[in-house]
Design an enzyme around this catalytic site. Structure first.
Site, PDB file in Angstrom:
ATOM      1  N   CYS A  34      82.774  40.005  78.963  1.00 46.32           N
ATOM      2  CA  CYS A  34      82.658  39.090  77.576  1.00 46.32           C
ATOM      3  C   CYS A  34      84.097  39.296  76.899  1.00 46.32           C
ATOM      4  O   CYS A  34      85.161  39.499  77.779  1.00 46.32           O
ATOM      5  CB  CYS A  34      81.815  39.600  76.709  1.00 46.32           C
ATOM      6  SG  CYS A  34      81.915  41.073  76.223  1.00 46.32           S
ATOM      7  N   ASP A  57      77.971  34.080  71.453  1.00 44.07           N
ATOM      8  CA  ASP A  57      78.420  35.205  70.900  1.00 44.07           C
ATOM      9  C   ASP A  57      77.833  35.596  69.596  1.00 44.07           C
ATOM     10  O   ASP A  57      77.908  34.562  68.479  1.00 44.07           O
ATOM     11  CB  ASP A  57      80.038  34.840  70.634  1.00 44.07           C
ATOM     12  CG  ASP A  57      80.977  36.132  70.533  1.00 44.07           C
ATOM     13  OD1 ASP A  57      80.197  37.133  69.924  1.00 44.07           O
ATOM     14  OD2 ASP A  57      81.894  35.821  70.395  1.00 44.07           O
ATOM     15  N   ASN A  61      83.788  43.196  74.606  1.00 41.05           N
ATOM     16  CA  ASN A  61      83.177  44.316  75.267  1.00 41.05           C
ATOM     17  C   ASN A  61      82.653  45.159  74.447  1.00 41.05           C
ATOM     18  O   ASN A  61      82.630  46.201  74.655  1.00 41.05           O
ATOM     19  CB  ASN A  61      84.342  44.810  76.163  1.00 41.05           C
ATOM     20  CG  ASN A  61      83.716  46.010  77.490  1.00 41.05           C
ATOM     21  OD1 ASN A  61      84.206  46.897  77.827  1.00 41.05           O
ATOM     22  ND2 ASN A  61      82.486  45.742  77.631  1.00 41.05           N
ATOM     23  N   CYS A 106      79.548  43.649  72.354  1.00 42.64           N
ATOM     24  CA  CYS A 106      78.441  42.928  72.116  1.00 42.64           C
ATOM     25  C   CYS A 106      77.613  42.688  73.486  1.00 42.64           C
ATOM     26  O   CYS A 106      76.697  43.268  73.875  1.00 42.64           O
ATOM     27  CB  CYS A 106      78.436  41.850  71.280  1.00 42.64           C
ATOM     28  SG  CYS A 106      78.969  42.189  69.488  1.00 42.64           S
ATOM     29  N   ARG A 107      78.020  41.525  74.085  1.00 46.01           N
ATOM     30  CA  ARG A 107      77.333  40.997  75.176  1.00 46.01           C
ATOM     31  C   ARG A 107      77.487  41.700  76.328  1.00 46.01           C
ATOM     32  O   ARG A 107      76.326  41.885  77.094  1.00 46.01           O
ATOM     33  CB  ARG A 107      77.636  39.518  75.463  1.00 46.01           C
ATOM     34  CG  ARG A 107      77.255  38.604  74.245  1.00 46.01           C
ATOM     35  CD  ARG A 107      78.057  37.064  74.163  1.00 46.01           C
ATOM     36  NE  ARG A 107      79.422  37.476  74.251  1.00 46.01           N
ATOM     37  CZ  ARG A 107      80.451  36.506  74.189  1.00 46.01           C
ATOM     38  NH1 ARG A 107      79.867  35.279  74.506  1.00 46.01           N
ATOM     39  NH2 ARG A 107      81.566  36.650  74.105  1.00 46.01           N
ATOM     40  N   SER A 108      78.206  41.882  76.955  1.00 49.78           N
ATOM     41  CA  SER A 108      78.703  42.750  78.353  1.00 49.78           C
ATOM     42  C   SER A 108      78.248  44.227  78.399  1.00 49.78           C
ATOM     43  O   SER A 108      77.685  44.684  79.080  1.00 49.78           O
ATOM     44  CB  SER A 108      80.099  42.565  78.896  1.00 49.78           C
ATOM     45  OG  SER A 108      81.003  43.145  78.094  1.00 49.78           O
TER      46      SER A 108
HETATM   47  P1  4NP Z   1      81.390  40.362  72.691  1.00 52.59           P
HETATM   48  O1  4NP Z   1      81.622  39.749  71.260  1.00 52.59           O
HETATM   49  O2  4NP Z   1      82.615  39.427  73.508  1.00 52.59           O
HETATM   50  O3  4NP Z   1      80.000  39.790  73.108  1.00 52.59           O
HETATM   51  O4  4NP Z   1      81.830  41.551  72.732  1.00 52.59           O
HETATM   52  C1  4NP Z   1      82.785  39.766  70.422  1.00 52.59           C
HETATM   53  C2  4NP Z   1      83.158  40.815  69.754  1.00 52.59           C
HETATM   54  C3  4NP Z   1      84.422  40.896  68.949  1.00 52.59           C
HETATM   55  C4  4NP Z   1      85.151  39.748  68.674  1.00 52.59           C
HETATM   56  C5  4NP Z   1      84.496  38.469  69.338  1.00 52.59           C
HETATM   57  C6  4NP Z   1      83.278  38.532  70.208  1.00 52.59           C
HETATM   58  N1  4NP Z   1      86.238  39.752  68.193  1.00 52.59           N
HETATM   59  O5  4NP Z   1      86.791  38.696  67.666  1.00 52.59           O
HETATM   60  O6  4NP Z   1      86.715  40.751  67.599  1.00 52.59           O
END
Ligand code: 4NP
Length: 159
Positions: free
Chosen positions: A8, A124, A11, A13-15
Site C-alpha cells: 500500500c 484508504d 504500510n 493501514c491496509r497492507s
Molecule cells: P496505508 O494508509 O497506505 O493503507 O498504510 C496510509 C497511511 C499513511 C498515509 C497515507 C495512507 N500518509 O499519507 O501518511
C-alpha cells in the site's frame, strides 16, 4: 514455498492488515508453505507499527497485528511470487522501480480477487472515520480468502 507481498502507500493501514488476515487464515488452514509480508511504496512511516485505529479494528475482528513498516525495494520483485497492491496508485508507484516490467505478471490488485467488486481499489481509511476501518476489513478479508483459494490452496494440496 510461495511468498506473498501486500503493498500500500504507508504500510500502516491496509497492507499490514492484509498481511495479518492472510497469516491468520494460513494458521487456521495449517498451511505452512506460504510466507507473507507487507510494505509501502512511500517511506513516510518506516519503522512504525500499524496505525492504532487499524490495530484496534483488527483486534475487534480477532486478529492481532504486528509489523514494522518498510518501503518497497527493487529486490522484492525478485524475491516474491505475488505482489498484491491495494489500489491503482500503488501500482503506478511500483512501476517506477527498475524490476517492475520484468515481473509485471507477479503484480495484481488485491481486489482482482474480490468476488463482490473485482478490480476496485481498497479505499484508504487513513483520513476517514471508524466506519472506514470496518469496511476495509471486510473487503480485505473476503479478497484475501478468495486469493487463497485461487492461488495458494492448490499449491498446498500438491505438497
Ligand atoms: P496505508 O494508509 O497506505 O493503507 O498504510 C496510509 C497511511 C499513511 C498515509 C497515507 C495512507 N500518509 O499519507 O501518511
Amino acid at each position: 514455498m510461495k511468498k506473498v507481498l501486500f503493498v500500500c502507500l504507508g504500510n500502516i493501514c491496509r497492507s499490514p492488515l492484509a498481511e495479518g488476515v492472510l497469516k491468520n487464515y494460513l494458521l487456521t488452514k495449517g498451511n505452512r508453505f506460504v510466507e507473507v509480508d507487507s510494505c509501502g511504496t512511500s517511506r513516510y512511516h518506516t519503522g512504525e507499527q500499524p496505525d492504532p485505529r487499524t490495530r484496534k479494528n483488527a483486534e475487534q475482528n480477532g486478529i492481532v497485528l504486528s509489523h514494522q513498516a518498510r518501503q518497497l525495494e527493487d529486490k522484492d520483485f525478485i524475491e516474491f511470487d505475488f505482489l498484491l497492491a491495494m489500489d491503482n496508485s500503488n501500482v503506478n508507484n511500483m512501476r517506477k522501480l527498475r524490476s517492475f516490467e520484468q515481473n509485471r505478471n507477479k503484480v495484481s490488485l488485491l481486489r482482482d480477487f474480490d468476488p463482490q467488486n473485482p478490480g476496485a481499489d481498497v479505499p484508504d481509511p487513513y483520513f476517514g472515520g471508524d466506519r472506514g476501518f470496518q469496511e476495509v476489513f471486510e473487503i480485505v478479508e473476503r479478497s484475501v480468502i478468495s486469493f487463497y483459494s485461487e492461488k495458494l490452496e492448490s499449491i498446498f494440496r500438491s505438497y
